[in-house]
Structures are given as structure tokens and as C-alpha cells.
Design a protein around this motif. Sequence first.
Motif, PDB file in Angstrom:
ATOM      1  N   LYS A 139      -1.397   0.123   0.633  1.00  0.00           N
ATOM      2  CA  LYS A 139      -2.653   0.053   1.390  1.00  0.00           C
ATOM      3  C   LYS A 139      -2.956  -1.413   1.702  1.00  0.00           C
ATOM      4  O   LYS A 139      -2.649  -2.321   0.919  1.00  0.00           O
ATOM      5  CB  LYS A 139      -3.818   0.638   0.574  1.00  0.00           C
ATOM      6  N   ASP A 183      -0.831   2.350  -3.229  1.00  0.00           N
ATOM      7  CA  ASP A 183      -1.687   3.466  -2.857  1.00  0.00           C
ATOM      8  C   ASP A 183      -2.319   4.137  -4.075  1.00  0.00           C
ATOM      9  O   ASP A 183      -3.462   4.572  -4.047  1.00  0.00           O
ATOM     10  CB  ASP A 183      -0.847   4.493  -2.076  1.00  0.00           C
ATOM     11  N   ASP A 187      -8.201   2.733  -4.952  1.00  0.00           N
ATOM     12  CA  ASP A 187      -9.648   2.907  -5.131  1.00  0.00           C
ATOM     13  C   ASP A 187     -10.206   1.933  -6.155  1.00  0.00           C
ATOM     14  O   ASP A 187     -11.273   1.337  -5.961  1.00  0.00           O
ATOM     15  CB  ASP A 187      -9.961   4.335  -5.558  1.00  0.00           C
ATOM     16  N   ARG A 188      -9.502   1.774  -7.277  1.00  0.00           N
ATOM     17  CA  ARG A 188      -9.979   0.871  -8.342  1.00  0.00           C
ATOM     18  C   ARG A 188      -9.989  -0.572  -7.859  1.00  0.00           C
ATOM     19  O   ARG A 188     -10.957  -1.305  -8.073  1.00  0.00           O
ATOM     20  CB  ARG A 188      -9.093   1.025  -9.578  1.00  0.00           C
ATOM     21  N   ASP A 190     -10.062  -1.605  -4.707  1.00  0.00           N
ATOM     22  CA  ASP A 190     -11.087  -1.760  -3.645  1.00  0.00           C
ATOM     23  C   ASP A 190     -12.462  -1.998  -4.258  1.00  0.00           C
ATOM     24  O   ASP A 190     -13.267  -2.789  -3.747  1.00  0.00           O
ATOM     25  CB  ASP A 190     -11.141  -0.507  -2.768  1.00  0.00           C
ATOM     26  N   ALA A 191     -12.752  -1.318  -5.365  1.00  0.00           N
ATOM     27  CA  ALA A 191     -14.047  -1.484  -6.031  1.00  0.00           C
ATOM     28  C   ALA A 191     -14.207  -2.903  -6.567  1.00  0.00           C
ATOM     29  O   ALA A 191     -15.297  -3.491  -6.519  1.00  0.00           O
ATOM     30  CB  ALA A 191     -14.182  -0.462  -7.154  1.00  0.00           C
TER      31      ALA A 191
END
Length: 640
Positions: A139, A183, A187-188, A190-191
Motif C-alpha cells: 500500500k 498490505d 491499517d495499524r 496508517d493510524a
Amino acid sequence: MIEKMKFLSITGPKADIDRVIDQYLSKYEIHLENALSELRSVKDLRPYIEINPYKDVYQRSNELISSLSGPLPAPQKQMSLEDAISVVNELDSQMKELSGEKEALEAQKQTLDESLEKVMPFVGLDYDLRSILHFKYIKFRFGRISREYYTKFENYVYDTIDTVLYKCMEDDDYVWAVYFVPDTIADRVDAIYASMHFERFYLPDEYDGTPTEAIQSLKEHIAQISASITDVDVKISEAMDGRKAELAAAHEKLASFSTNFDVRKLAACTKQDVNTFYILCGWMTERDAKSFQKEIENDINTFCIVEDDHNNILSKPPTKLKNPGLFKPFEMFIQMYGLPAYNEIDPTILIGITYSFLFGFMFGDVGQGLCLLIGGFLLFKTRKMSLAAIISCCGFFSTIFGFMFGSVFGFENLITPVWLRPAEHMTNLPFIGKLNTVFIVAVAIGMGIILLTMVLNIINSLRDHDPEKAYFDTNGAAGLVFYGAMVATVVLYMTGNPLPATVILIIMFVIPLLIIFFKDPLTNMVEKKAKIMPEQKGMFVVQGLFELFEVLLSYFSNTLSFVRVGAFAVSHAAMMEVVLMLAGAEAGSPNWIVIVIGNLFVCGMEGLIVGIQVLRLEYYELFSRFYHGTGRAFKPYGHA
């Protein structure tokens, strides 16, 4: 002077109204009145209601005219109404098509500009954008982070998470970068970036090559679209310029028909048998009314009735001033105060003479007067400003009084005064002693002006059928006799001549005051009212005594008000003396820069103050005695 007015009622078949307006009324100035209000006694009268069919196309012609650059050419030829509508419709349709094309191009350009703005910060990324945008297991995130948080992230966070950060561009506030992350943990990570205030950008998926190549491609595309927009602008300009003369002629024709149609708002209709007739009412000058009647003599469909007795008309005649060209600029002062009513005296010539004369007396200097005369004249010729013409007239009188006082730009040793020097000449008066001569002359001028305005008030009051103001008022015949006797007595006493007999003085002073005191009962008597004296006699006497005291006080204060005319004449000489003293003129070698600046200062500042003071005298000492200014302006239809 006020133009004599005639009230006209024009009628004819309802379908013929446009022809009459276009063929006849457009040639003459007519102040239209609402026919329904004027003809209340006519039976079966109703409003003339129709929707203006030219309003929309005339509005569009206005929009087209407003989009033109440069002055509108004078129409070269007369155009029919059908041709005018056709020209506007064709040009409007063409402009809408070209404008739509331009708007589409501008929308494209705006989109490309936004894309360029997004890609530009990442010019340092030397990698194919399309490849990045199609990664399968990795990503990516494009964005920026403030410099403060970037430093913290680099020092404390970066090494602890599985990510690759590529810095592209930076400035004093932000760092633009792209980071990559597997990928599975996106999420982790990005946070964590979000907690560092990473501001994400979304790049569109439409570019090949590196950001540098994408930017180059965008710029070329934007340049092409800009060129296309320029081409459309040229087409619009050529289309408008090519038909500018036609548009001017069409606009004039549509304006005429739209205005003529709006006349229906003031017209009325009446039915006789099976025929319907229009009725138009309004005021024309006597000259135009005669010409109009003569022109329609052989027109079997147009009838005109002229009402000579204004008492039979509900509306009051409007006021149209007609003065010689020299006095026309002074109409500005009349309009500021209020136009004269139709039966009033037009004070334009009076204010033109008195304003210029008093200004010259208060501001007497040959050099400065010539500057005002020439400067005002040139400004009037170039800008057509009424105020400039007034300044020029005042400059003429300033020049004359400059010769009378012997002053040229403040120098009083260049020419010999024809009359006197304001600051030096004194006159010995009985009882008072020595007094500056210009003060005495100023008060004498004021007395003459007050007597003149009293005469004008009597004339105006007689025209207005107001016996109280004409005969018994402070500024009426009684006031004229009293004030005139007072002026005559003062002049005789001051010049050492014998005074009239005591009996004559009593007649000239006491009787007018008694008439002013009993003005209300005397007015009731003249108007033949049943009740002559008021019921409360004591209150009448007390009120009358106070009013009489106020009258005597006003005569005294109004007369002394003209002392300012002499005071300014003296102060002008004193101010110029100060300027010459500062310039060292007494030493024989004056500083000419100081003299020029001083003259400009005095001319500007004192000229403005004198102009205001003279206008105050005109309004409060002259107009308040005889003039009401309650007239309404003559506004011919079709004129702004």
C-alpha cells in the motif's frame, strides 16, 4: 425663469397608441401623469394593462451591450423592430454557444490545474506513477506532514514500524512524502501516521511516467486548453465587433419601443359603444404644446384637449427651469435646496449675481481671482461641471474686487487700489466712532439684500394667494415698511442728515409692528372668517409680545450676519500679509516657493470656506425670507 406649462389630454383608438407615441410624443418632452388619478370624473375608466413584449429582448440587448469593450458607436441607420429583434436573437444565440464552449474548456482547465497542484509536490519521486498506483501487495500513501511532526516521527517512530518513507519536497512548514507499507499491516501503520498529522493526498490514476513527466504532460495539456480558450475569446470579440453597429441600432430601437410601451402604465382606457380608446395625460411646455397641436391637426385618429386653468387639474404643474447659459450652473444650488414651485419666483439669477458678488467681495485678489476664473473655465469646458463654472464666475468678481482693493497674489504695492485697502481704511461714524469701512459696506449690502427679499416674498405670497405672508408677515409689506424705515433712519443718522418728524417715525415704526402683532386677526378679517379674535386674549397678547421681540431680534441678527462679508475681506488681506512675512518679502528678496505654496494654501482653504459661508448666507438670509422650494422636477418620459 420657469417655463410655462400646459396640461394635455391625448386620446385615440386603443390600437393606435404605439403609433402616436412613436410618431408624435417621442419628438416632444412630456411629463406624464397617471390618467386614472387625473380623470376621476370620467366614467368607465380602467387601467391600460398589457405585458411588455419587448422587455426580455431589450434586457438581452442590454447584456450584450454591457459585454462590449470601448464606446458604443452611434447608430448608422434606422432599423425596423423586426430586424432589431432578429439581430439581438442571433447575436445572443451565438454568444451563448461560444460562452458554453468557453465554460466547458475552463472547467477542463480547472480540473487539470487541480491535478497539477496535487502532483507538483512529488516531483522529487523518480518512479513511474502508474506502477505505484497499481501495486498489489504494498500500500502507498501520498501526502504531507508538518515539519515539527516530521522531526518527531523521524527521531522516535520511524525505526519502530515496518514502513518506507520517501521524502519528495519540503518548505519551511511542510514535508511532502510518500510512504509504503505491507498490505497486511496497513491499517495499524496508517493510524500511526494519522497520529502524526499526516495529511493524505489522492493522485488520479491517469499519468504515465514519473511525476516530472506527468507535470510536463499536464502543463502541455493546460497550454493547449488555454490556447483554445483564447481562440474562443477571439471568436466572441470578432462576432461582437463585427456587428457592433447593428447591435447599437437594434438596442436604440428596442429601448425606444420598450420605453414607449411602458407609457401604458400611466395611460387609461375607456369604452364608447364598441370602440375602446386610450387616454394619456401630461404636461408640456407652452411652446411644445402649440407645436404638437399643430402637428396633429390633420390626424383623424388623434385628439388633444389643452386645459388652461390649472385649478381644474389635480396635479400641480412640474417645474422646468430655463435660464441664460451664464446662470444655468447656479441651478445646482437651487436643486440642492429644492426646486421652486410652479408659481414661485425662480431665484437662479438672484443667487448667481449675489453669490458671485459676495464671494468676490470676501476674496478680492487679482492673481488668485484670475486663477479661479481660468481654472474653473478650463475645467468646465473639459468636464462640463457646474461647480467649475460657478468657480469661474466667482473668480471674475474676485479679480474685479482685487483691483478695487489693490491686491495681486497678496502683494499690495504692485497696483494702486481703485477703492480702498480692506485692512486699513476706516470710517468715523456718529455714536460708534471709527469702524472699518468694509464692515459698514457689508452691512449696507446686507440691508439692501434683505429689503429685496422682502419684496420678492410679497410677490410670491400674492401669487400663492396668501394675504398673511404678503401683508402682515415679518417679511411682508408690514415688515418691509418697518425694516425700510429703520434702514433709512440709520443711514440718515450716520450721514449727519436730519431725521423725519417724530410723527412720521411713529407711523413708520409703530404701525407696522402693530400690524405684525395682530397678523392672525387681520388675516381672518381679510379672509372673511367668522372668528376673528382668539378666545384666550391674555395668551394671545403674551405670545404676540414674545413673537414681536423675536422679530426685532431677528432683524438685528440677520443684518449683523452680513458683517462676515467684510470680516473675510479683511482676513484675506491679513492672511496674505502673513504669507508674505513668512516669505521674507519685507527684506526685498522673498522666497518664491513659500509665496507660491502660501497662495495655493490660501486660495484652496479660504476659497472653500468663503464659498460655504456665502452659500449659508444665500440659504439662511435670502431663501428663508421668500423661497419655499417645494416644486417637483419636470421629468419627461423616456428621460433618466
